[in-house]
Design a protein around this motif. Structure first.
Motif, PDB file in Angstrom:
ATOM      1  N   VAL A  48      -5.592   5.780  -3.907  1.00  0.00           N
ATOM      2  CA  VAL A  48      -4.076   5.662  -4.187  1.00  0.00           C
ATOM      3  C   VAL A  48      -3.071   5.181  -3.047  1.00  0.00           C
ATOM      4  O   VAL A  48      -1.715   4.957  -3.793  1.00  0.00           O
ATOM      5  CB  VAL A  48      -4.039   7.395  -4.684  1.00  0.00           C
ATOM      6  N   LEU A  49      -3.372   5.642  -2.091  1.00  0.00           N
ATOM      7  CA  LEU A  49      -2.568   6.087  -0.643  1.00  0.00           C
ATOM      8  C   LEU A  49      -2.253   4.270  -0.241  1.00  0.00           C
ATOM      9  O   LEU A  49      -1.680   3.894   0.845  1.00  0.00           O
ATOM     10  CB  LEU A  49      -2.583   6.813   0.278  1.00  0.00           C
ATOM     11  N   SER A  50      -3.685   3.833  -0.470  1.00  0.00           N
ATOM     12  CA  SER A  50      -3.583   2.587   0.381  1.00  0.00           C
ATOM     13  C   SER A  50      -3.755   1.133  -0.481  1.00  0.00           C
ATOM     14  O   SER A  50      -3.236  -0.136  -0.192  1.00  0.00           O
ATOM     15  CB  SER A  50      -4.601   2.480   1.901  1.00  0.00           C
ATOM     16  N   GLY A  51      -4.400   2.030  -1.737  1.00  0.00           N
ATOM     17  CA  GLY A  51      -4.917   0.685  -2.834  1.00  0.00           C
ATOM     18  C   GLY A  51      -5.926   0.062  -2.297  1.00  0.00           C
ATOM     19  O   GLY A  51      -6.357  -1.257  -3.141  1.00  0.00           O
ATOM     20  N   HIS A  52      -6.888   0.368  -1.052  1.00  0.00           N
ATOM     21  CA  HIS A  52      -7.939  -0.341  -0.702  1.00  0.00           C
ATOM     22  C   HIS A  52      -9.598   1.286  -0.887  1.00  0.00           C
ATOM     23  O   HIS A  52      -8.825   1.837  -0.633  1.00  0.00           O
ATOM     24  CB  HIS A  52      -8.079  -1.321   0.238  1.00  0.00           C
ATOM     25  N   TYR A  65      -0.190  -1.701  -4.904  1.00  0.00           N
ATOM     26  CA  TYR A  65       1.065  -0.328  -5.769  1.00  0.00           C
ATOM     27  C   TYR A  65       2.189  -0.618  -5.239  1.00  0.00           C
ATOM     28  O   TYR A  65       2.637  -0.177  -6.302  1.00  0.00           O
ATOM     29  CB  TYR A  65       0.276   1.153  -5.818  1.00  0.00           C
ATOM     30  N   VAL A  66       2.386  -0.850  -4.247  1.00  0.00           N
ATOM     31  CA  VAL A  66       3.384  -1.206  -3.758  1.00  0.00           C
ATOM     32  C   VAL A  66       3.786  -2.711  -3.060  1.00  0.00           C
ATOM     33  O   VAL A  66       4.254  -2.620  -1.830  1.00  0.00           O
ATOM     34  CB  VAL A  66       4.266  -0.005  -3.164  1.00  0.00           C
ATOM     35  N   PRO A  67       3.436  -3.601  -3.713  1.00  0.00           N
ATOM     36  CA  PRO A  67       3.285  -4.823  -3.013  1.00  0.00           C
ATOM     37  C   PRO A  67       4.504  -5.386  -2.485  1.00  0.00           C
ATOM     38  O   PRO A  67       4.906  -5.660  -1.005  1.00  0.00           O
ATOM     39  CB  PRO A  67       3.063  -5.772  -3.741  1.00  0.00           C
ATOM     40  N   TRP A  68       5.308  -4.791  -2.824  1.00  0.00           N
ATOM     41  CA  TRP A  68       6.730  -5.061  -2.227  1.00  0.00           C
ATOM     42  C   TRP A  68       7.108  -5.107  -0.905  1.00  0.00           C
ATOM     43  O   TRP A  68       7.748  -4.642  -0.040  1.00  0.00           O
ATOM     44  CB  TRP A  68       8.517  -4.904  -3.062  1.00  0.00           C
ATOM     45  N   LEU A  69       7.027  -3.643  -0.339  1.00  0.00           N
ATOM     46  CA  LEU A  69       6.627  -3.500   0.868  1.00  0.00           C
ATOM     47  C   LEU A  69       5.586  -3.574   1.981  1.00  0.00           C
ATOM     48  O   LEU A  69       5.593  -3.835   3.172  1.00  0.00           O
ATOM     49  CB  LEU A  69       5.844  -1.487   1.081  1.00  0.00           C
ATOM     50  N   PRO A  71       2.909  -4.737   4.083  1.00  0.00           N
ATOM     51  CA  PRO A  71       1.848  -4.124   5.224  1.00  0.00           C
ATOM     52  C   PRO A  71       2.284  -2.532   5.766  1.00  0.00           C
ATOM     53  O   PRO A  71       1.974  -2.462   6.129  1.00  0.00           O
ATOM     54  CB  PRO A  71       1.386  -5.324   6.891  1.00  0.00           C
ATOM     55  N   TYR A  72       3.787  -3.118   6.076  1.00  0.00           N
ATOM     56  CA  TYR A  72       4.687  -1.721   6.059  1.00  0.00           C
ATOM     57  C   TYR A  72       4.425  -0.336   5.006  1.00  0.00           C
ATOM     58  O   TYR A  72       5.085   0.352   5.044  1.00  0.00           O
ATOM     59  CB  TYR A  72       6.468  -1.935   6.347  1.00  0.00           C
ATOM     60  N   PHE A  73       3.981  -0.772   4.124  1.00  0.00           N
ATOM     61  CA  PHE A  73       3.538   0.979   3.399  1.00  0.00           C
ATOM     62  C   PHE A  73       3.452   1.613   4.530  1.00  0.00           C
ATOM     63  O   PHE A  73       3.235   2.955   4.292  1.00  0.00           O
ATOM     64  CB  PHE A  73       2.512   0.414   2.314  1.00  0.00           C
ATOM     65  N   VAL A  74       2.095   1.033   5.285  1.00  0.00           N
ATOM     66  CA  VAL A  74       1.661   1.877   6.050  1.00  0.00           C
ATOM     67  C   VAL A  74       2.407   2.986   7.259  1.00  0.00           C
ATOM     68  O   VAL A  74       1.939   3.831   7.507  1.00  0.00           O
ATOM     69  CB  VAL A  74       0.443   1.358   6.761  1.00  0.00           C
ATOM     70  N   LEU A  75       3.216   3.029   6.932  1.00  0.00           N
ATOM     71  CA  LEU A  75       4.759   3.692   7.435  1.00  0.00           C
ATOM     72  C   LEU A  75       4.856   5.028   6.458  1.00  0.00           C
ATOM     73  O   LEU A  75       5.196   6.104   7.476  1.00  0.00           O
ATOM     74  CB  LEU A  75       5.882   2.913   7.722  1.00  0.00           C
TER      75      LEU A  75
END
Length: 574
Positions: A48-52, A65-69, A71-75
């Motif tokens: 859910v939180l990483s998509g992997h 799930y949030v491709p527009w972010l 790799p910065y989704f990890v922030l």
């Protein structure tokens, strides 16, 4: 009388063992199911939180799930996770914060094995969220605490004495380790060496039954595969043992360094953070996210990265970066209030160290060194031994994770040296350091090892300020007590009244209109965290039959320590 008494004792022991067998099996089954459920929770929150399935091996990939972010989704992942588990831990079970094993050790050594049942639920959710959101910690600490809470709950339901309760807590801990790592022997020795800190045949048998039960359930649900598949290990050159000993010495120092950095970072986080504790994981998640952005291999437990490093998938320079990164990421995760274990991170650090050491020595002495993978695996056990100082567990778990008996001699040599170096460099381990910082020394025995909270009982019925002397005397007789506390209308402690002073007042002074204010005094008050060794002299010198136990601010009454309750704490019923 002798033969009959011996026979009776043996029969009693046999009945005790039989009575404990079914609870041990049930606790093992619960720990096994708990381990399976916990693994499922981690995988679900990670997706859910990483998509992997495991982002540590995904590089700098985006979350689908949030491709527009990108790799910065990890922030944001640690922040979102912390915003959920932070309030959960703060509201329902503060014991669920951190790496879990010290809390279980403390409960066994100082609280008769009592662990609130809610800890199992809160720890499961909080740790799964923390790891799924990128927390660079392990899953073994949480499952130890979950299994221990199940064992304690079973003991409470069955109304068992403290000794049996401790055994069931150890059964739950062993079952958790056994099911998590598919390592029943390691689970047994982990529980005996670190949790119970005592080896007896009776306890070993019960803990082993629990570990086997949990392991069978774990294998049925998760499969029966070895963690690492090694080529047969054969030490062709005696000189290679010198390299294993050298690796053990370095690993022992690295294990101590890991412990020091972990608590140093936690101290920094304590000094910097001045906001509410429930918000701390979310706020600190920004720092953790920055580490994950720079080094995504630190996301979660990181077993795929460990496995790749063990087979020589990284160069020496990057292995050292991963080593430092894991120590820092794990320390930050714990420091910001995260929930997860330090067992797996120590194995990760050991694999990086061992692989780098093996590759480096392979260039210097190619005819002697042997496979770098062997050094990676031995480094895992040696760093764990250096940090936790549990050499038997270190040897057993590495053997069970690999199934390679050829490792035993070099592994034992490295682990023994790592343990010795750790002893020489530090008086604490990664587990005991947390307790020592709270003033708890597990090596103490007798009254010094028992806290006042374990000896206190409920206070006698309190008097209120202004109570008449005759009314106070009646209350004292009804309570069958030699001293009664005085508590005002707001619940604040206002001293106490002793039977001797009250009797003198009734005899010497006309009681009409007189209140307890004339005889109220303030005997020495105890704190729940004090040792019974400090309390006993005060209790002996008191003129009543007990002393009050107050909160840290010394405003409210928490309990009462009497001569009888102190003796019961020193010699608890089995």
């Amino acid at each position: 009388m002798g033969p009959f008494s011996v026979t009776g004792a043996r029969d009693a022991l046999r009945r005790t063992q039989t009575a404990m067998l079914l609870p041990a099996v049930l606790v093992g089954a619960g720990a096994g199911l708990g381990a399976v459920g916990f693994r499922w929770l981690i995988e679900a929150f990670t997706r859910v939180l990483s998509g992997h399935d495991d982002y540590s091996s995904a590089g700098h990939a985006a979350n689908p799930y949030v491709p527009w972010l990108g790799p910065y989704f990890v922030l944001l992942a640690p922040v979102v996770a912390g915003a959920i588990y932070g309030p959960l831990v703060y509201r329902y079970a503060k014991e669920a914060r951190g790496h879990g094993v010290p809390e279980v050790m403390y409960a066994v050594a100082r609280q008769g094995g009592r662990i609130p049942p809610r800890v199992a639920v809160v720890k499961s959710i909080a740790s799964a969220l923390c790891i799924g959101g990128g927390g660079s910690v392990g899953r073994e600490g949480p499952i130890v605490q979950i299994g221990a809470a199940l064992g304690s709950t079973a003991g409470s339901v069955l109304r068992m004495g403290e000794d049996r309760m401790r055994v069931l807590v150890a059964c739950g801990s062993a079952g958790g380790i056994a099911a998590t790592f598919n390592a029943p022997l390691a689970g047994v020795f982990f529980a005996m060496e670190l949790i119970l800190r005592d080896f007896t045949a009776r306890r070993f048998g019960l803990v082993a039954v629990s570990a086997v039960t949990a392991s069978v359930i774990g294998r049925a649900a998760l499969g029966d595969e070895r963690f690492l598949d090694l080529t047969p290990v054969d030490v062709d050159h005696l000189a290679a043992y010198a390299l294993y000993v050298l690796l053990g010495a370095v690993a022992g120092a690295v294990g101590v360094l890991f412990t020091k950095v972990l608590y140093w970072v936690e101290d920094i986080c304590d000094a910097v953070w001045h906001g509410p504790e429930w918000l701390r994981p979310a706020a600190g998640g920004i720092v953790l996210g920055a580490i994950l952005l720079a080094l995504p291999e630190m996301y979660g437990v990181g077993y795929p990265v460990l496995g790749k490093a063990a087979v020589g998938g990284y160069e020496v320079g990057f292995l050292l970066v991963l080593l430092v990164g894991k120590i820092l990421a794990c320390s930050v995760t714990i420091g910001i209030g995260g929930s997860g274990g330090v067992f797996a991170p120590s194995l990760f650090v050991g694999a990086m160290l061992g692989s780098a050491f093996g590759q480096g020595m392979g260039h210097l002495a190619p005819g002697v060194t042997g496979s770098a993978m062997t050094y990676a695996v031995i480094g895992m056990g040696a760093v764990f031994a250096g940090s936790a100082r549990a050499p038997i567990t270190a040897v057993i778990i590495i053997y069970e994770l690999t199934g390679e008996y050829g490792l035993i001699l070099p592994l034992m040599a490295a682990v023994a040296v790592a343990t010795g170096v750790s002893h020489a460099l530090s008086g604490e381990t990664v587990y005991t350091a947390k307790l020592l910082r709270r003033g708890v020394d597990l090596d103490l025995t007798g009254p010094a090892a028992i806290e006042v909270r374990a000896a206190m009982g409920p206070p006698p019925p309190p008097l209120t300020p202004g109570t008449g002397l005759r009314e106070a005397a009646t209350a004292m007789m009804e309570a069958d007590a030699g001293r009664l506390p005085v508590v005002d209308g707001h619940g604040r402690y206002e001293g106490s009244v002793g039977a001797l002073a009250l009797a003198r007042a009734l005899h010497e002074v006309p009681p009409a209109g007189e209140s307890i204010e004339a005889v109220r005094d303030y005997p020495p008050a105890l704190l729940a965290g004090q040792s019974l060794q400090e309390a006993l002299p005060l209790l002996v010198a008191s003129d009543g039959d007990g002393l009050p136990v107050l909160d840290e601010e010394r405003h409210h009454l928490l309990g009462w320590v009497s001569h009888r309750s102190a003796l019961r704490a020193l010699h608890p019923p089995s």
